[in-house]
Design an enzyme around this catalytic site. Structure first.
Site, PDB file in Angstrom:
ATOM      1  NE  ARG A   1      43.922  39.189  34.720  1.00 43.34           N
ATOM      2  CZ  ARG A   1      42.927  38.351  34.968  1.00 43.34           C
ATOM      3  NH1 ARG A   1      41.720  38.588  34.489  1.00 43.34           N
ATOM      4  NH2 ARG A   1      43.136  37.282  35.701  1.00 43.34           N
TER       5      ARG A   1
ATOM      6  CB  THR B   1      35.172  29.869  37.805  1.00 47.53           C
ATOM      7  OG1 THR B   1      35.158  31.104  38.530  1.00 47.53           O
ATOM      8  CG2 THR B   1      35.053  28.733  38.802  1.00 47.53           C
ATOM      9  N   GLY B   2      38.119  30.980  38.280  1.00 50.26           N
ATOM     10  CA  GLY B   2      39.231  31.047  39.222  1.00 50.26           C
ATOM     11  C   GLY B   2      40.289  32.047  38.798  1.00 50.26           C
TER      12      GLY B   2
ATOM     13  CB  THR C   1      34.518  33.078  35.347  1.00 49.83           C
ATOM     14  OG1 THR C   1      35.690  33.861  35.522  1.00 49.83           O
ATOM     15  CG2 THR C   1      34.259  32.887  33.869  1.00 49.83           C
TER      16      THR C   1
ATOM     17  CB  SER D   1      32.567  37.830  39.104  1.00 58.30           C
ATOM     18  OG  SER D   1      31.680  36.764  38.810  1.00 58.30           O
TER      19      SER D   1
ATOM     20  CB  THR E   1      34.900  36.685  33.483  1.00 58.52           C
ATOM     21  OG1 THR E   1      35.397  37.169  34.740  1.00 58.52           O
ATOM     22  CG2 THR E   1      36.027  36.696  32.468  1.00 58.52           C
TER      23      THR E   1
END
Ligand code: GLY
Length: 364
Positions: free
Chosen positions: A249, A272-273, A221, A84, A239
């Site tokens: 994006r 992160t997420g 991340t 990631s 990330t």
């Protein structure tokens, strides 16, 4: 700075790989400081190479906090951690990997970031160059690449055999899942090109039509906070964003206060997420302001996560918060979040497991 240019890790990296990588595990209660220096970051497992890199650099080479964050995140960019971070992960609809990164100085509150960076592997190095060689905060896209090249970074193809194969498989499967909504042809069954469908913002169900159809791909991340033994703090994030993202994006990673945040008078935070949701709440900014109001790091983290969960009950999130003394805690939602830390005289990195807050609905 001049510590790194395209993974010229040098002696600090050597220190990294001679460091202990044995793991210990801890539960998710509040944690007192192990002492300084300290490196702490999102996720355990393959991410502890970053913790060890940053910690050993702080301890043995006595690098600055900024250098430690850059080195830690660069280590993940170079070895891809869990896929990631760095090149060859999260290909977009065009099969290209693009990178988001930021780095922040807790003394000056200055941050540098790059968004949707193309063809450069060492995204946090370029973010560091934005911080040190411009008075801007963020550069994006192809112009960020031009800036990187003019600062000595090498342009490279970020696609790997694995990322190309994964993207080809996704296209062969009808581009499922994806992030499109309110378009034709039906994005739940067809690839594009898409055209927008008309929406009536006066209709009763208008807001419900704006919700996503779910979370198509993982979006981990590395976000890291470093405390130098002098107490100086820095934070950073790197990330490759969200797999199958729409080209262009940008996620939460390069957003100051979302991907990470640090105020050396108070503390630091890494996140992160699901960045598309998280960047609407600036959870790391919120957590540090919670610390400023006197909350313990764990309570500060939980409060920031709850604000997201109340509006988006299924959001996948995780934040790690550390105060200026090194006391720390984390909170997450939608998955079991982990974070890793190594400080003081610890001879190994400890990974803390944080159960999702959604499992404790009464707390929300
Ligand atoms: N947290 C990574 C992303 O959503 O971009």
């Amino acid at each position: 700075m001049g510590l790194l240019r395209g993974f010229g890790l040098g002696s600090l990296a050597t220190l990294t790989f001679t460091a202990s990588t044995a793991l210990a595990h801890a539960n998710s209660t509040s944690h007192n400081s192990p002492g300084l220096p300290l490196a702490i970051n999102t996720w355990g497992g393959p991410f502890i190479v970053a913790t060890d890199a940053a910690y050993v650099a702080l301890l043995e080479a006595q690098t600055s906090a900024l250098d430690a964050v850059e080195l830690g995140c660069s280590t993940c960019e170079a070895n891809q951690c869990d896929g990631s971070v760095g090149y060859g992960g999260s290909p977009d609809e065009n099969c290209e990997t693009t990178l988001d990164a930021m780095i922040m100085d807790g003394t000056t509150m200055k941050s540098g970031s790059v968004a949707a960076l193309r063809r450069i592997k060492n995204a946090i190095g370029v973010a560091r160059a934005v911080l040190e060689h411009t008075t801007h905060t963020m550069l994006a896209g192809d112009f960020a690449t031009d800036f990187a090249i003019s600062n000595g970074f090498v342009a490279q193809n970020l696609t790997t055999l694995n990322s190309a194969a994964s993207c080809a498989e996704w296209k062969a499967g009808g581009c499922q899942p994806n992030y499109r909504i309110n378009v034709t042809p039906d994005p739940a069954s067809s690839c594009g090109p898409y055209s927008p469908l008309p929406l009536n913002s006066s209709s009763r169900d208008y807001t419900s039509q704006l919700h996503s159809r779910g979370s198509p791909e993982g979006h981990d991340t590395i976000s890291m906070v470093a405390l130098h033994r002098s107490g100086v703090m820095a934070a950073g994030t790197s990330t490759n964003g969200a797999g199958r993202k729409i080209p262009g994006r940008v996620g939460d990673g390069p957003i100051t206060g979302s991907g990470s945040y640090v105020d050396g008078d108070v503390g630091g935070c890494g996140a992160t997420g699901d960045g598309d949701i998280m960047m609407r709440f600036l959870p790391c900014y919120q957590a540090i302001e919670n610390l400023r109001l006197g909350m313990h790091p764990k309570a500060a983290a939980e409060n920031a996560v709850k604000r997201m969960v109340r509006k988006y009950p299924a959001v996948q999130s995780g934040i790690v918060v550390v105060d200026k003394e090194g006391n720390h805690g984390g909170a997450g939602s939608g998955w079991t979040f982990t974070y890793a830390y190594r400080g003081g005289s610890m001879n190994e990195t400890v990974v803390v497991t944080v159960p999702p807050l959604n499992d404790r609905v009464s707390d929300l």
